[in-house]
Write an enzyme that holds these catalytic residues in place. Sequence first.
Site, PDB file in Angstrom:
ATOM      1  N   HIS A 147      12.688  -2.302   2.427  1.00 15.23           N
ATOM      2  CA  HIS A 147      12.178  -1.371   3.187  1.00 15.23           C
ATOM      3  C   HIS A 147      12.691   0.251   1.883  1.00 15.23           C
ATOM      4  CE1 HIS A 147       9.139  -2.650   5.439  1.00 15.23           C
ATOM      5  NE2 HIS A 147      10.117  -3.789   5.528  1.00 15.23           N
ATOM      6  N   ALA A 154       2.900  -0.578   5.686  1.00 16.94           N
ATOM      7  CA  ALA A 154       2.171  -0.870   6.299  1.00 16.94           C
ATOM      8  C   ALA A 154       2.139  -1.452   7.019  1.00 16.94           C
ATOM      9  CB  ALA A 154       1.188   0.617   6.487  1.00 16.94           C
ATOM     10  N   PRO A 211       0.705  -1.071   0.175  1.00 13.75           N
ATOM     11  CA  PRO A 211       0.060  -0.039  -0.154  1.00 13.75           C
ATOM     12  C   PRO A 211       0.508   1.179  -0.358  1.00 13.75           C
ATOM     13  CG  PRO A 211       0.260  -1.055   2.141  1.00 13.75           C
ATOM     14  CD  PRO A 211       0.808  -2.063   1.305  1.00 13.75           C
ATOM     15  N   ASN A 212       0.270   1.842  -0.946  1.00 13.19           N
ATOM     16  CA  ASN A 212       1.018   3.671  -0.988  1.00 13.19           C
ATOM     17  C   ASN A 212       2.347   3.983  -1.546  1.00 13.19           C
ATOM     18  OD1 ASN A 212      -0.956   5.243   0.615  1.00 13.19           O
ATOM     19  ND2 ASN A 212      -0.641   3.583   2.408  1.00 13.19           N
ATOM     20  N   TYR A 246      10.818   8.827   1.825  1.00 15.26           N
ATOM     21  CA  TYR A 246      10.858   7.722   0.716  1.00 15.26           C
ATOM     22  C   TYR A 246      11.859   8.317  -0.319  1.00 15.26           C
ATOM     23  CZ  TYR A 246       7.272   5.669   3.709  1.00 15.26           C
ATOM     24  OH  TYR A 246       6.608   5.471   5.156  1.00 15.26           O
ATOM     25  N   ARG A 280      12.178   4.633  12.901  1.00 15.62           N
ATOM     26  CA  ARG A 280      11.657   5.282  13.192  1.00 15.62           C
ATOM     27  C   ARG A 280      10.517   5.555  14.359  1.00 15.62           C
ATOM     28  NH1 ARG A 280       9.272   5.111   7.053  1.00 15.62           N
ATOM     29  NH2 ARG A 280       7.732   7.456   7.960  1.00 15.62           N
ATOM     30  N   ARG A 336       5.008  10.721  -2.153  1.00 12.96           N
ATOM     31  CA  ARG A 336       5.188  10.787  -0.988  1.00 12.96           C
ATOM     32  C   ARG A 336       6.276  10.758  -0.067  1.00 12.96           C
ATOM     33  NH1 ARG A 336       4.333   4.545   1.235  1.00 12.96           N
ATOM     34  NH2 ARG A 336       4.055   5.506   3.790  1.00 12.96           N
ATOM     35  N   GLU A 363      12.015  -8.754   2.316  1.00 17.14           N
ATOM     36  CA  GLU A 363      12.193  -7.712   2.754  1.00 17.14           C
ATOM     37  C   GLU A 363      13.022  -6.611   2.398  1.00 17.14           C
ATOM     38  OE1 GLU A 363      10.913  -8.025   6.618  1.00 17.14           O
ATOM     39  OE2 GLU A 363      10.465  -6.049   7.078  1.00 17.14           O
ATOM     40  N   ASN A 400       7.800  -5.505  -0.530  1.00 16.63           N
ATOM     41  CA  ASN A 400       8.219  -4.413   0.838  1.00 16.63           C
ATOM     42  C   ASN A 400       6.360  -4.010   0.792  1.00 16.63           C
ATOM     43  OD1 ASN A 400       7.868  -1.986   1.945  1.00 16.63           O
ATOM     44  ND2 ASN A 400       8.617  -0.532   0.335  1.00 16.63           N
TER      45      ASN A 400
HETATM   46  C1  DQA Z   1       7.978   1.318   4.320  1.00 15.22           C
HETATM   47  C2  DQA Z   1       7.966   1.357   5.877  1.00 15.22           C
HETATM   48  C3  DQA Z   1       6.676   1.439   6.342  1.00 15.22           C
HETATM   49  O1  DQA Z   1       6.707   0.987   7.585  1.00 15.22           O
HETATM   50  C4  DQA Z   1       5.618   2.388   5.627  1.00 15.22           C
HETATM   51  O2  DQA Z   1       4.892   1.936   6.059  1.00 15.22           O
HETATM   52  C5  DQA Z   1       5.581   2.211   3.838  1.00 15.22           C
HETATM   53  C6  DQA Z   1       7.102   1.818   3.856  1.00 15.22           C
HETATM   54  C7  DQA Z   1       9.301   1.715   3.578  1.00 15.22           C
HETATM   55  O3  DQA Z   1       9.939   1.122   2.773  1.00 15.22           O
HETATM   56  O4  DQA Z   1      10.180   2.048   4.072  1.00 15.22           O
HETATM   57  O5  DQA Z   1       4.769   1.989   3.664  1.00 15.22           O
HETATM   58  O6  DQA Z   1       7.682   0.082   3.789  1.00 15.22           O
END
Ligand code: DQA
Length: 153
Positions: A99, A76, A9-10, A22, A106, A17, A97, A73
């Site tokens: 990020h 959240a 998501p996102n 990011y 954080r 964003r 995994e 990735n």
């Molecule tokens: C994320 C870290 C997550 O905590 C966050 O909710 C994201 C992006 C990252 O790539 O740093 O959406 O996965």
Amino acid sequence: MKIRVVNGPNLSLLGKREPGIYGRDTLADILLAARKRAEVLGVTLEEYQSDIEGELVSYIGKSRGEADGLIINAGAYTHTSIAIRDAIAASGLPCVEVHLSNTHAREAFRQNSFMAAVCVGRSWDLAGWGTNWRSRRWPDTSGNEPARLSKFI
Ligand code: DQA
């Protein structure tokens, strides 16, 4: 070798964003860099993004027999989704995994990853992981010389 790159998501909003966290690369920029690296190794990347937990679960779960590995990735959902964790385990595939931000530096709610225990590796703080992956051997189920993830993402 076929690797599925799964974004949650996102992450389709990357570029706009919270760029201070990011970065300014869009998801398309990151995936383009990953594809270039994959091409050098003769690795095929298949890309998938969804904001919807159930869609991610279905896609990951059905990857068994359709891919050799996963790079995820989960956004959240990393911190909330036992269903995605179970789908990774059910796929039987090696999974890394990733990020973009250093989740450990954080908020407290980002410290836990439900994915970590079922992944062969984890990486963070790699704004633009498409080009900056650290060295890690990818378990190769085909019996060929294992590709180094560092060479293609
Ligand atoms: C994320 C870290 C997550 O905590 C966050 O909710 C994201 C992006 C990252 O790539 O740093 O959406 O996965």
